[in-house]
Design an enzyme around this catalytic site. Structure first.
Site, PDB file in Angstrom:
ATOM      1  N   CYS A 113       0.811  -1.233   0.000  1.00 57.38           N
ATOM      2  CA  CYS A 113       0.000   0.000   0.000  1.00 57.38           C
ATOM      3  C   CYS A 113       0.839   1.275   0.000  1.00 57.38           C
ATOM      4  O   CYS A 113       0.342   2.349  -0.331  1.00 57.38           O
ATOM      5  CB  CYS A 113      -0.933  -0.006   1.197  1.00 57.38           C
ATOM      6  SG  CYS A 113      -1.897  -1.519   1.305  1.00 57.38           S
ATOM      7  N   HIS A 252      -3.723   6.702   2.103  1.00 57.02           N
ATOM      8  CA  HIS A 252      -4.072   5.322   1.790  1.00 57.02           C
ATOM      9  C   HIS A 252      -5.310   4.993   2.615  1.00 57.02           C
ATOM     10  O   HIS A 252      -5.474   5.492   3.727  1.00 57.02           O
ATOM     11  CB  HIS A 252      -2.928   4.363   2.138  1.00 57.02           C
ATOM     12  CG  HIS A 252      -3.343   2.948   1.902  1.00 57.02           C
ATOM     13  ND1 HIS A 252      -3.708   2.517   0.658  1.00 57.02           N
ATOM     14  CD2 HIS A 252      -3.536   1.911   2.749  1.00 57.02           C
ATOM     15  CE1 HIS A 252      -4.080   1.252   0.741  1.00 57.02           C
ATOM     16  NE2 HIS A 252      -4.002   0.854   1.999  1.00 57.02           N
ATOM     17  N   ASN A 282     -10.087  -1.179  -0.070  1.00 55.09           N
ATOM     18  CA  ASN A 282      -8.637  -0.991  -0.002  1.00 55.09           C
ATOM     19  C   ASN A 282      -8.025  -1.628  -1.250  1.00 55.09           C
ATOM     20  O   ASN A 282      -8.058  -2.838  -1.401  1.00 55.09           O
ATOM     21  CB  ASN A 282      -8.112  -1.660   1.282  1.00 55.09           C
ATOM     22  CG  ASN A 282      -6.591  -1.616   1.388  1.00 55.09           C
ATOM     23  OD1 ASN A 282      -5.909  -1.111   0.493  1.00 55.09           O
ATOM     24  ND2 ASN A 282      -6.066  -2.151   2.481  1.00 55.09           N
TER      25      ASN A 282
HETATM   26  C1  LIG Z   1      -9.826  -5.968   9.865  1.00 55.82           C
HETATM   27  C2  LIG Z   1     -10.597  -4.978  10.709  1.00 55.82           C
HETATM   28  C3  LIG Z   1     -11.685  -4.317   9.903  1.00 55.82           C
HETATM   29  C4  LIG Z   1     -11.253  -5.711  11.884  1.00 55.82           C
HETATM   30  O1  LIG Z   1     -11.923  -4.779  12.697  1.00 55.82           O
HETATM   31  P1  LIG Z   1     -11.685  -4.786  14.268  1.00 55.82           P
HETATM   32  O2  LIG Z   1     -12.568  -3.758  14.800  1.00 55.82           O
HETATM   33  O3  LIG Z   1     -10.214  -4.631  14.516  1.00 55.82           O
HETATM   34  O4  LIG Z   1     -12.205  -6.202  14.666  1.00 55.82           O
HETATM   35  P2  LIG Z   1     -11.416  -7.377  15.418  1.00 55.82           P
HETATM   36  O5  LIG Z   1     -10.388  -7.979  14.504  1.00 55.82           O
HETATM   37  O6  LIG Z   1     -10.957  -6.893  16.755  1.00 55.82           O
HETATM   38  O7  LIG Z   1     -12.589  -8.398  15.590  1.00 55.82           O
HETATM   39  C5  LIG Z   1     -13.727  -8.081  16.400  1.00 55.82           C
HETATM   40  C6  LIG Z   1     -14.752  -9.145  16.185  1.00 55.82           C
HETATM   41  O8  LIG Z   1     -15.348  -8.997  14.881  1.00 55.82           O
HETATM   42  C7  LIG Z   1     -15.300 -10.235  14.195  1.00 55.82           C
HETATM   43  N1  LIG Z   1     -15.215 -10.001  12.770  1.00 55.82           N
HETATM   44  C8  LIG Z   1     -14.096  -9.905  12.006  1.00 55.82           C
HETATM   45  N2  LIG Z   1     -14.445  -9.713  10.719  1.00 55.82           N
HETATM   46  C9  LIG Z   1     -15.797  -9.676  10.685  1.00 55.82           C
HETATM   47  C10 LIG Z   1     -16.732  -9.506   9.654  1.00 55.82           C
HETATM   48  N3  LIG Z   1     -16.351  -9.308   8.374  1.00 55.82           N
HETATM   49  N4  LIG Z   1     -18.040  -9.503   9.970  1.00 55.82           N
HETATM   50  C11 LIG Z   1     -18.450  -9.682  11.223  1.00 55.82           C
HETATM   51  N5  LIG Z   1     -17.605  -9.874  12.256  1.00 55.82           N
HETATM   52  C12 LIG Z   1     -16.294  -9.854  11.979  1.00 55.82           C
HETATM   53  C13 LIG Z   1     -14.106 -10.957  14.767  1.00 55.82           C
HETATM   54  O9  LIG Z   1     -14.192 -12.339  14.569  1.00 55.82           O
HETATM   55  C14 LIG Z   1     -14.190 -10.564  16.219  1.00 55.82           C
HETATM   56  O10 LIG Z   1     -15.135 -11.381  16.843  1.00 55.82           O
HETATM   57  P3  LIG Z   1     -14.887 -11.913  18.352  1.00 55.82           P
HETATM   58  O11 LIG Z   1     -14.808 -10.687  19.181  1.00 55.82           O
HETATM   59  O12 LIG Z   1     -16.088 -12.758  18.588  1.00 55.82           O
HETATM   60  O13 LIG Z   1     -13.596 -12.668  18.291  1.00 55.82           O
HETATM   61  C15 LIG Z   1      -9.643  -3.908  11.296  1.00 55.82           C
HETATM   62  O14 LIG Z   1      -8.819  -4.479  12.283  1.00 55.82           O
HETATM   63  C16 LIG Z   1      -8.770  -3.270  10.263  1.00 55.82           C
HETATM   64  O15 LIG Z   1      -9.230  -2.587   9.382  1.00 55.82           O
HETATM   65  N6  LIG Z   1      -7.433  -3.423  10.416  1.00 55.82           N
HETATM   66  C17 LIG Z   1      -6.459  -2.798   9.587  1.00 55.82           C
HETATM   67  C18 LIG Z   1      -6.531  -3.319   8.200  1.00 55.82           C
HETATM   68  C19 LIG Z   1      -5.484  -2.749   7.334  1.00 55.82           C
HETATM   69  O16 LIG Z   1      -5.108  -1.628   7.515  1.00 55.82           O
HETATM   70  N7  LIG Z   1      -5.012  -3.560   6.413  1.00 55.82           N
HETATM   71  C20 LIG Z   1      -4.142  -3.270   5.375  1.00 55.82           C
HETATM   72  C21 LIG Z   1      -3.013  -2.403   5.660  1.00 55.82           C
HETATM   73  S1  LIG Z   1      -2.780  -1.477   4.233  1.00 55.82           S
END
Ligand SMILES: CC(C)(COP(=O)(O)OP(=O)(O)OC[C@H]1O[C@@H](n2cnc3c(N)ncnc32)[C@H](O)[C@@H]1OP(=O)(O)O)[C@@H](O)C(=O)NCCC(=O)NCCS
Length: 325
Positions: A113, A252, A282
């Protein structure tokens, strides 16, 4: 004094759109969760025969058109991508062939990214040291080909796209400051092992489906906010401009909450942030040039505006750039 300026941009998105409702049929998720936790409604998915370099060709043509530059005037092509058509030849060379260019250098850049900002930094250095006058930065990603569509934590995020920019030597201020950083000790937070030589050497025991993008989302989130904010603030200071001088931030876009946190830290209102994540997801390296292109073509962003870009990506790596369009 010699400067380098972005004088044209272009973007391309595949026709097929993957909605949150579509994803609800594929994994255990729901529209409300995706929108609230990421800000994404839709993303584009390339057709089976739609190569990365082909998408980039469309974006590059638009950028050259806007710049009023002929392909024959390009001195070099830099192609940030983690999903090139092939390992060899590189996507930049394939694109050069499509554009009918023979001679100028053409190389790919694997910075995920952060790729566009890194390419901008390199183009700026090539131009300022007098080696090149005009550089085409073309990015394209088919993240859909490396996404595990049974992993709900990643498959909701990614989309396919291509973006391009023409960077040219100028006597007027353009790129004012750039910073790029990497820390390989965070390599296990976001990776994709499939098709690398370690995978190929062990392909009798490794399953390619298990080697698609893997991410520890929450850890990536925290690091992204900190690294993007710190680098953006440092790069702004290096540029000699202040937060109030910045007309638009073009970040980004991995998650709207990351973008909001970075904007808050920079004391820039969200009305001064160009967003395309809601419709595009993304898209890795193409995110910044496509958002910039959409900003310009909508009339919101104008040549002469001061722009701050900041990115974060798998590696892990991060960077920022401050420029006057
Ligand atoms: C991936 C992302 C959206 C997850 O959101 P989050 O708020 O951090 O959520 P968590 O990973 O803490 O998960 C919270 C809960 O949601 C759940 N969950 C994850 N994806 C889910 C989805 N698509 N739908 C529903 N629930 C989901 C998890 O299983 C977890 O459940 P649990 O509490 O029962 O274990 C977020 O962490 C993110 O955007 N991270 C950065 C991504 C990024 O920048 N990537 C590329 C770099 S360029």
């Amino acid at each position: 004094m010699l400067y380098s300026r972005i004088i044209g941009t272009g973007a391309y998105f595949p026709e097929k759109i993957l909605t949150n409702a579509d994803l609800m049929k594929m994994v255990d998720t729901d529209d409300k969760w995706i929108v609230e936790r990421t800000g994404i409604h839709t993303r584009h998915i390339s057709a089976k025969n739609e190569a990365t370099s082909e998408m980039a060709y469309e974006a590059a043509k638009e950028a050259l058109d806007m710049a009023g530059v002929k392909a024959s005037e390009i001195d070099g092509i830099i192609f940030p991508t983690i999903t090139p058509d092939y390992i060899l030849p590189c996507a930049a060379a394939v694109l050069g062939g499509r554009l009918g260019i023979s001679g100028p250098f053409a190389f790919d850049l694997n910075m995920a990214c952060t790729g566009f900002i890194c390419a901008l930094n390199i183009a700026d250095a090539f131009i300022k040291n007098g080696q090149c006058k005009t550089i085409l930065i073309a990015t394209g990603e088919r993240l859909s080909t490396v996404t595990n569509y049974s992993d709900r934590a990643t498959c909701i995020l990614f989309g396919d796209a291509a973006g391009a920019a023409v960077v040219r030597a100028d006597t007027k201020h353009g790129i004012r400051s750039c910073s790029i950083y990497a820390d390989g000790s965070y390599g296990d937070l976001l990776y994709m092992h499939g098709m690398g030589s370690t995978y190929l050497a062990n392909r009798d025991t490794m399953n390619l489906d298990d080697e698609m993008i893997v991410m520890k989302g929450n850890d990536v989130f925290k690091l992204a906010v900190r690294a993007m904010s710190d680098t953006a603030a440092e790069t702004l200071e290096k540029s000699g401009l202040k937060s109030d001088d910045i007309d638009f931030v073009v970040p980004h876009q991995a998650n709207i909450r990351i973008v909001e946190a970075v904007a808050k830290r920079l004391e820039v209102g969200m009305d001064r942030v160009i967003i395309n994540l809601d419709r595009r997801g993304n898209c890795s390296a193409p995110t910044i040039p496509t958002a910039l292109d959409e900003g310009i073509r909508s009339g919101k962003v104008k040549f002469g505006d001061n722009i701050l870009m900041a990115a974060f990506g798998g590696g892990m790596n991060w960077g920022a750039a401050v420029l006057t369009l």
